[in-house]
Design an enzyme around this catalytic site. Structure first.
Site, mmCIF file in Angstrom:
data_model
loop_
_atom_site.group_PDB
_atom_site.id
_atom_site.type_symbol
_atom_site.label_atom_id
_atom_site.label_comp_id
_atom_site.label_asym_id
_atom_site.label_seq_id
_atom_site.Cartn_x
_atom_site.Cartn_y
_atom_site.Cartn_z
ATOM 1 N N LYS A 1 -4.145 -11.154 -4.239
ATOM 2 C CA LYS A 1 -4.963 -10.880 -5.710
ATOM 3 C C LYS A 1 -5.026 -11.641 -6.578
ATOM 4 O O LYS A 1 -5.725 -11.701 -6.656
ATOM 5 C CB LYS A 1 -4.697 -9.536 -6.114
ATOM 6 C CG LYS A 1 -4.441 -8.184 -5.489
ATOM 7 C CD LYS A 1 -5.784 -7.061 -5.267
ATOM 8 C CE LYS A 1 -5.520 -6.036 -4.444
ATOM 9 N NZ LYS A 1 -6.292 -4.986 -4.916
ATOM 10 N N LYS B 1 -7.916 -6.285 6.957
ATOM 11 C CA LYS B 1 -8.204 -4.429 6.100
ATOM 12 C C LYS B 1 -8.919 -4.066 5.829
ATOM 13 O O LYS B 1 -9.911 -4.784 4.780
ATOM 14 C CB LYS B 1 -6.648 -3.732 5.793
ATOM 15 C CG LYS B 1 -6.699 -4.633 4.147
ATOM 16 C CD LYS B 1 -6.183 -3.848 3.482
ATOM 17 C CE LYS B 1 -5.938 -3.770 1.587
ATOM 18 N NZ LYS B 1 -5.557 -2.710 0.998
ATOM 19 N N LYS C 1 -11.964 -2.354 -0.764
ATOM 20 C CA LYS C 1 -13.650 -2.052 -1.224
ATOM 21 C C LYS C 1 -13.864 -3.418 -1.876
ATOM 22 O O LYS C 1 -15.055 -3.743 -2.378
ATOM 23 C CB LYS C 1 -13.064 -0.773 -2.222
ATOM 24 C CG LYS C 1 -11.584 -1.483 -3.154
ATOM 25 C CD LYS C 1 -11.682 -0.191 -4.119
ATOM 26 C CE LYS C 1 -9.535 -0.396 -4.372
ATOM 27 N NZ LYS C 1 -9.533 0.934 -4.423
HETATM 28 P P1 ATP Z 1 -8.258 -2.243 -2.116
HETATM 29 O O1 ATP Z 1 -7.655 -3.451 -0.723
HETATM 30 O O2 ATP Z 1 -9.434 -1.770 -1.288
HETATM 31 O O3 ATP Z 1 -8.785 -2.792 -3.186
HETATM 32 P P2 ATP Z 1 -5.858 -1.197 -2.414
HETATM 33 O O4 ATP Z 1 -4.884 -0.790 -1.471
HETATM 34 O O5 ATP Z 1 -6.071 -1.591 -3.730
HETATM 35 O O6 ATP Z 1 -7.235 -1.325 -1.616
HETATM 36 P P3 ATP Z 1 -6.079 1.800 -3.609
HETATM 37 O O7 ATP Z 1 -7.198 2.750 -3.467
HETATM 38 O O8 ATP Z 1 -5.802 1.817 -4.497
HETATM 39 O O9 ATP Z 1 -6.406 0.357 -2.728
HETATM 40 O O10 ATP Z 1 -5.435 2.701 -2.180
HETATM 41 C C1 ATP Z 1 -4.987 3.871 -1.506
HETATM 42 C C2 ATP Z 1 -4.158 4.012 -0.553
HETATM 43 O O11 ATP Z 1 -5.571 3.509 0.793
HETATM 44 C C3 ATP Z 1 -3.108 2.983 0.342
HETATM 45 O O12 ATP Z 1 -1.811 4.372 -0.362
HETATM 46 C C4 ATP Z 1 -3.942 1.980 0.888
HETATM 47 O O13 ATP Z 1 -2.453 1.809 1.302
HETATM 48 C C5 ATP Z 1 -4.608 2.661 1.266
HETATM 49 N N1 ATP Z 1 -5.645 2.079 2.216
HETATM 50 C C6 ATP Z 1 -6.163 1.015 1.422
HETATM 51 N N2 ATP Z 1 -6.913 0.443 2.333
HETATM 52 C C7 ATP Z 1 -6.688 0.802 3.723
HETATM 53 C C8 ATP Z 1 -6.917 0.404 5.256
HETATM 54 N N3 ATP Z 1 -7.738 -0.573 5.412
HETATM 55 N N4 ATP Z 1 -6.475 0.922 5.902
HETATM 56 C C9 ATP Z 1 -5.313 2.308 5.892
HETATM 57 N N5 ATP Z 1 -4.732 2.319 4.199
HETATM 58 C C10 ATP Z 1 -5.358 1.373 3.395
#
Ligand code: ATP
Ligand code: LTN
Length: 326
Positions: free
Chosen positions: A111, A192, A195
């Site tokens: 990040k 992965k 968003k």
């Molecule tokens: P992003 O990378 O999309 O900004 P993030 O990891 O910040 O997402 P959060 O919305 O805080 O996302 O995550 C909520 C939950 O979703 C966490 O438990 C995270 O491990 C899970 N998660 C996020 N992306 C994935 C993915 N691609 N596959 C499986 N689980 C996921």
């Protein structure tokens, strides 16, 4: 009863990765455990967002979590900033984690590379996450695979605090699903699904309409050898589709592969399974969206329940760490 806690940030739209990796399991586990689920708005402040986005996003995310199946009468659903103890305990966590430990966090490295202004909060993010988890004497933390390292550091902090200041916190375990723990981007199956992905075509939003979902899955990147086989190292695109289909239909991705001789039918079945999974969520979301006052009422009820437990843990931590009690 087993205590479960997990959190999710109110930033951007929810996607299939969040659902298959985390929130679907939250909905399943709420019935068998004493479960707490938190919209982590303070974590969202680590990166500057447009005005009003955290406030609106928190309400929308709470509605989406209910649409996914969280029942505020069964579990405790609340917003992190409504329970002041999260920020208070985060300070004690920051004083019990080292600069070196925080420097090793891969989420920080990823990040911080994406933003010109890297806040101190982005760096100490895992200390706030540790506070979230430890405040509730949590046994299990259901998360996607990318959160493994954050749960490990939470255990390390809790263990260090307990040995310095006496038994204060319960050591939590990460609970990561067998399928769906790492849903990959449809266009870049090496990354992965996220968003913040550069290409929206790679991410399936939980509010995408069926046509969009079909189109995104049909244009998912595969490879040219034409063989349907579950092998993430050699065939990441095809394996990701098998994983999504497996997670959506509760079947094992490797054994699903034998049903397919070509990519076309695999993509068609995956799209159909995802649409079937998501359509009822969208319908419930549309209903909930029309009554924000009711959502706010339910969140206030959740915060009252959460505060009771958080306050007791915070008192214990303040006493044990050696503060003069007021
Ligand atoms: P992003 O990378 O999309 O900004 P993030 O990891 O910040 O997402 P959060 O919305 O805080 O996302 O995550 C909520 C939950 O979703 C966490 O438990 C995270 O491990 C899970 N998660 C996020 N992306 C994935 C993915 N691609 N596959 C499986 N689980 C996921
Ligand atoms: N860091 C997590 C969100 C998060 C969380 C938590 C998850 C904040 N606090 C407590 C589990 C438990 C993420 O980026 N997905």
């Amino acid at each position: 009863m087993t205590r479960v806690f997990s959190g999710i940030q109110p930033t951007g739209e929810q996607h299939l990765g969040n659902f298959l990796g985390a929130t679907r399991n939250w909905a399943r586990r709420q019935h068998e455990t004493d479960a707490f689920f938190c919209v982590v708005d303070l974590h969202a402040l680590t990166i500057k967002l447009p005005d009003g986005e955290v406030r609106d996003g928190s309400l929308r995310l709470a509605q989406m979590l209910m649409a996914v199946g969280l029942d505020p009468e069964v579990c405790t659903l609340f917003v992190q900033s409504h329970v002041r103890e999260h920020a208070e305990l985060a300070w004690l966590m920051q004083c019990n984690v080292s600069f070196g430990e925080l420097s090793r966090m891969t989420q920080f490295k990823d990040k911080s590379d994406q933003h010109a202004f890297v806040s101190a909060g982005l760096f100490t993010y895992p200390a706030l996450q540790a506070a979230d988890i430890l405040l509730y004497d949590t046994n299990e933390v259901p998360v996607g695979d990318d959160q493994r390292q954050h749960i490990e550091i939470t255990r390390d902090i809790a263990d260090r605090f307990n040995s310095h200041y006496g038994e204060t916190f319960v050591l939590p375990e990460a609970v990561i699903p067998e399928t769906g723990a790492r849903v990959m981007d449809l266009q870049n199956p090496g990354n992965k699904m996220s968003k913040s992905s550069e290409s929206p075509k790679g991410t399936i939003g939980l509010l995408d309409d069926p046509k969009q979902i079909e189109k995104k899955i049909k244009s998912a990147v595969t490879d040219t050898d034409g063989e349907v086989r579950f092998d993430f190292a050699q065939k990441p695109g095809v394996s990701n589709l098998l994983s999504i289909l497996g997670a959506a239909t509760d079947r094992d991705p490797a054994s699903l592969a034998v049903d397919y001789a070509q990519y076309g039918p695999l993509k068609a079945d995956t799209a159909a399974a995802v649409i079937e999974l998501i359509e009822p969520i969208q319908a419930r979301y549309r209903e909930l969206e029309s009554d924000p006052a009711e959502t706010a009422r339910l969140l206030a009820m959740g915060a009252d329940k959460a505060r009771e437990i958080a306050a007791a843990t915070m008192d214990r931590a303040r006493t044990n760490v050696g503060l003069l009690i007021d």
